[in-house]
Design a protein around this motif. Structure first.
Motif, mmCIF file in Angstrom:
data_model
loop_
_atom_site.group_PDB
_atom_site.id
_atom_site.type_symbol
_atom_site.label_atom_id
_atom_site.label_comp_id
_atom_site.label_asym_id
_atom_site.label_seq_id
_atom_site.Cartn_x
_atom_site.Cartn_y
_atom_site.Cartn_z
ATOM 1 N N GLY A 73 53.902 49.584 15.000
ATOM 2 C CA GLY A 73 54.043 48.910 16.436
ATOM 3 C C GLY A 73 55.040 47.683 16.196
ATOM 4 N N GLY A 74 54.966 46.952 17.286
ATOM 5 C CA GLY A 74 55.993 45.723 17.449
ATOM 6 C C GLY A 74 57.133 46.168 18.258
ATOM 7 N N SER A 75 57.231 45.374 19.166
ATOM 8 C CA SER A 75 58.183 45.855 20.636
ATOM 9 C C SER A 75 59.637 46.067 19.610
ATOM 10 C CB SER A 75 58.377 44.794 21.276
ATOM 11 O OG SER A 75 59.458 45.025 22.308
ATOM 12 N N ALA A 76 59.844 45.157 18.909
ATOM 13 C CA ALA A 76 61.468 45.575 18.125
ATOM 14 C C ALA A 76 61.494 46.620 17.393
ATOM 15 C CB ALA A 76 62.068 44.177 17.472
ATOM 16 N N ALA A 77 60.406 46.962 16.642
ATOM 17 C CA ALA A 77 60.177 48.093 15.871
ATOM 18 C C ALA A 77 60.179 49.238 16.535
ATOM 19 C CB ALA A 77 59.057 47.896 15.099
ATOM 20 N N ASN A 78 59.473 49.382 17.759
ATOM 21 C CA ASN A 78 59.451 50.566 18.651
ATOM 22 C C ASN A 78 60.838 50.966 19.407
ATOM 23 O OD1 ASN A 78 56.594 50.652 18.212
ATOM 24 N ND2 ASN A 78 56.468 49.200 20.366
ATOM 25 N N THR A 79 61.502 49.778 19.571
ATOM 26 C CA THR A 79 63.045 50.177 19.995
ATOM 27 C C THR A 79 63.924 50.472 19.085
ATOM 28 O OG1 THR A 79 62.755 48.406 21.971
ATOM 29 C CG2 THR A 79 64.739 48.832 21.211
ATOM 30 N N SER A 279 50.394 53.297 28.675
ATOM 31 C CA SER A 279 51.683 52.843 28.716
ATOM 32 C C SER A 279 51.970 51.856 27.717
ATOM 33 C CB SER A 279 51.379 51.989 30.123
ATOM 34 O OG SER A 279 50.455 50.845 29.561
ATOM 35 N N THR A 280 51.769 51.792 26.457
ATOM 36 C CA THR A 280 52.230 51.283 25.369
ATOM 37 C C THR A 280 53.618 51.774 25.152
ATOM 38 O OG1 THR A 280 49.770 50.706 24.442
ATOM 39 C CG2 THR A 280 52.087 50.202 23.007
ATOM 40 N N GLY A 281 54.557 50.804 24.684
ATOM 41 C CA GLY A 281 55.943 51.101 24.402
ATOM 42 C C GLY A 281 56.850 51.604 25.355
ATOM 43 N N ALA A 282 56.280 51.764 26.889
ATOM 44 C CA ALA A 282 57.203 52.088 27.931
ATOM 45 C C ALA A 282 58.383 51.393 28.080
ATOM 46 C CB ALA A 282 56.482 52.313 29.473
ATOM 47 N N HIS A 317 51.673 59.998 25.845
ATOM 48 C CA HIS A 317 51.122 59.990 24.148
ATOM 49 C C HIS A 317 50.494 58.588 23.816
ATOM 50 C CE1 HIS A 317 53.466 63.878 23.716
ATOM 51 N NE2 HIS A 317 54.624 62.969 24.387
ATOM 52 N N ILE A 318 49.625 58.669 23.060
ATOM 53 C CA ILE A 318 48.779 57.543 22.653
ATOM 54 C C ILE A 318 49.933 56.783 21.814
ATOM 55 C CG2 ILE A 318 46.933 56.631 21.253
ATOM 56 C CD1 ILE A 318 46.385 57.789 24.154
ATOM 57 N N GLY A 319 50.037 55.843 21.952
ATOM 58 C CA GLY A 319 51.065 54.961 20.896
ATOM 59 C C GLY A 319 52.450 54.881 21.324
ATOM 60 N N ALA A 320 53.276 53.810 20.775
ATOM 61 C CA ALA A 320 54.555 53.746 21.263
ATOM 62 C C ALA A 320 55.721 54.717 20.559
ATOM 63 C CB ALA A 320 54.676 52.185 20.976
ATOM 64 N N GLU A 321 55.280 55.751 20.260
ATOM 65 C CA GLU A 321 56.099 56.599 19.576
ATOM 66 C C GLU A 321 56.259 57.908 20.484
ATOM 67 O OE1 GLU A 321 55.282 57.445 15.611
ATOM 68 O OE2 GLU A 321 55.381 55.254 14.853
ATOM 69 N N ILE A 322 57.302 58.671 20.614
ATOM 70 C CA ILE A 322 57.458 59.701 21.101
ATOM 71 C C ILE A 322 57.337 60.809 19.698
ATOM 72 C CG2 ILE A 322 58.881 61.560 21.933
ATOM 73 C CD1 ILE A 322 60.150 59.227 23.372
ATOM 74 N N PRO A 323 56.447 61.832 19.723
ATOM 75 C CA PRO A 323 56.271 62.709 18.675
ATOM 76 C C PRO A 323 57.568 63.368 18.238
ATOM 77 C CG PRO A 323 54.755 63.041 20.380
ATOM 78 C CD PRO A 323 55.472 62.084 20.932
ATOM 79 N N LEU A 324 57.542 63.579 16.966
ATOM 80 C CA LEU A 324 58.784 64.122 16.295
ATOM 81 C C LEU A 324 59.333 65.588 16.972
ATOM 82 C CD1 LEU A 324 61.108 64.261 14.343
ATOM 83 C CD2 LEU A 324 59.510 64.951 12.551
ATOM 84 N N HIS A 325 58.087 66.479 17.311
ATOM 85 C CA HIS A 325 58.338 67.652 17.840
ATOM 86 C C HIS A 325 59.049 67.805 18.960
ATOM 87 C CE1 HIS A 325 55.297 68.210 21.040
ATOM 88 N NE2 HIS A 325 54.593 67.344 19.985
ATOM 89 N N ILE A 326 58.751 66.700 19.807
ATOM 90 C CA ILE A 326 59.541 66.365 21.103
ATOM 91 C C ILE A 326 60.963 66.127 20.978
ATOM 92 C CG2 ILE A 326 59.698 64.955 23.407
ATOM 93 C CD1 ILE A 326 57.437 66.761 23.233
ATOM 94 N N TRP A 327 61.224 65.276 20.057
ATOM 95 C CA TRP A 327 62.657 65.090 19.767
ATOM 96 C C TRP A 327 63.269 66.415 19.230
ATOM 97 C CZ3 TRP A 327 64.690 60.396 21.095
ATOM 98 C CH2 TRP A 327 63.928 59.369 21.315
#
Length: 344
Positions: A73-79, A279-282, A317-327
């Motif tokens: 996490g971390g906002s900059a890391a998520n972006t 809503s984390t990471g939105a 999803h839980i957490g500030a990442e979109i799962p790899l399979h979605i990408w």
């Protein structure tokens, strides 16, 4: 048409090799679903964040159910992770400890095609406990690591010479020497400076400094309604203040989409609301999509719709990442364009 001046600013560096440098914290988030009452027990306002000691952090963890999830996490890391998945050349400047947490962050960034502009330092990496209430809102307990804060010496002309956009997360407001150095270099090198306000508690803590020292030097300001209200006041005062800025401002309004402000004009961009699981990471993933669009000379409207698409997916999803399979299902590698008018 009023976006042409701003877009040409980005295009000044179009021939250089790097796209975005994100500056902020890189850490590990632990997510847990809690009741509203649990927030008061933890001592945090709903939607806010507090800094706590390692002992307090561990005590809070021990009282939670075992159904927890850990992600970087971390906002900059998520972006940065979102931009990396989209195929942008992106770097992250943040301090990491040479512990299992720091090593985990390092491996995840590599998986997301994010270059880390740092070595692993002796000490521990920062952690966050994210408490999610039934409405999907999140509140944070931040436990700083022992590696110290990123030094202004870590940012120099050689770091930034190939960068088009420097994106700062709101927590850099607690490291003013680093922010001042970064903004000065952005101005000198004609690099677009972006800032995500981070949280209403951060804005409340640094309001005077933001208004007097940051806003005049920021080319892209991004904030949600809680943050904008804390900074400017009522909806009318937000609208008036952002219209007066010649630079680009993005007011994120959750289910209502966003309002873009640039050169004295406002543009409403609706979204297709989803019921959030978390809503984390939105805001962070909105920023990934939005900056991606600007970097590829899209209109502000199309860039914002790209941001809405990513934000709409990450809250499912839980957490500030979109799962790899979605990408992979969307084939979003190698700078391919997303169908921005539909949900992911």
């Amino acid at each position: 048409m009023y976006t042409l001046v701003f877009l040409s600013f980005i295009c000044m560096n179009a021939l250089l090799g790097s796209d975005v440098l994100c500056i902020g914290n890189a850490l590990v988030d632990t997510f847990a679903f809690v009741s509203e009452n649990r927030l008061s027990q933890a001592g945090v306002e709903k939607g806010g964040e507090i800094s706590v000691s390692s002992l307090y952090f561990e005590n809070q963890l021990s009282t939670l159910s075992k159904t927890q999830k850990k992600v970087t996490g971390g906002s900059a890391a998520n972006t940065a992770k979102g931009l990396g998945r989209l195929g942008c050349s992106v770097s992250l400047l943040a301090r990491l400890g040479n512990d299992t947490t720091g090593q985990f962050v390092q491996s995840v960034m590599a998986e997301h095609n994010v270059h880390l502009c740092t070595n692993l330092f002796s000490g521990t990496t920062s952690r966050v406990l994210c408490l999610i209430t039934p409405d999907g809102q999140r509140s944070f307990l931040f436990c700083g690591g022992t590696v110290g804060i990123t030094s202004p010496l870590d940012v120099n002309e050689s770091t930034l010479q190939k960068t088009k956009i420097v994106h700062h997360d709101g927590y850099i407001l607690r490291n003013k020497p680093l922010l001042e150095k970064s903004l000065a270099l952005c101005n000198k090198l004609h690099i677009v400076a972006s800032l995500d306000l981070g949280s209403f508690s951060l804005v409340r803590e640094h309001k005077k400094y933001i208004l007097e020292n940051v806003l005049p030097r920021i080319d892209i300001l991004i904030g949600n309604s809680d943050e904008m209200h804390t900074l400017f006041g009522s909806d009318q005062e937000i609208h008036k203040a952002l219209l007066q800025r010649s630079a680009l401002s993005v007011h994120l309004k959750s289910k209502k989409g966003c309002t873009l402000y640039c050169n004295g004009k406002a543009l409403e961009i609706p979204t297709h609301p989803k019921k959030p699981i978390d809503s984390t990471g939105a805001g962070d993933l909105f920023t990934s999509g939005f900056l991606y669009g600007l970097l590829h000379n899209w209109s502000l409207e199309k860039s914002a719709r790209m941001g809405h698409s990513l934000a709409g997916e990450v809250i499912s999803h839980i957490g500030a990442e979109i799962p790899l399979h979605i990408w992979k299902e969307r084939n979003l590698f190698s700078n391919q364009e997303m169908p921005v008018d539909s949900n992911l």
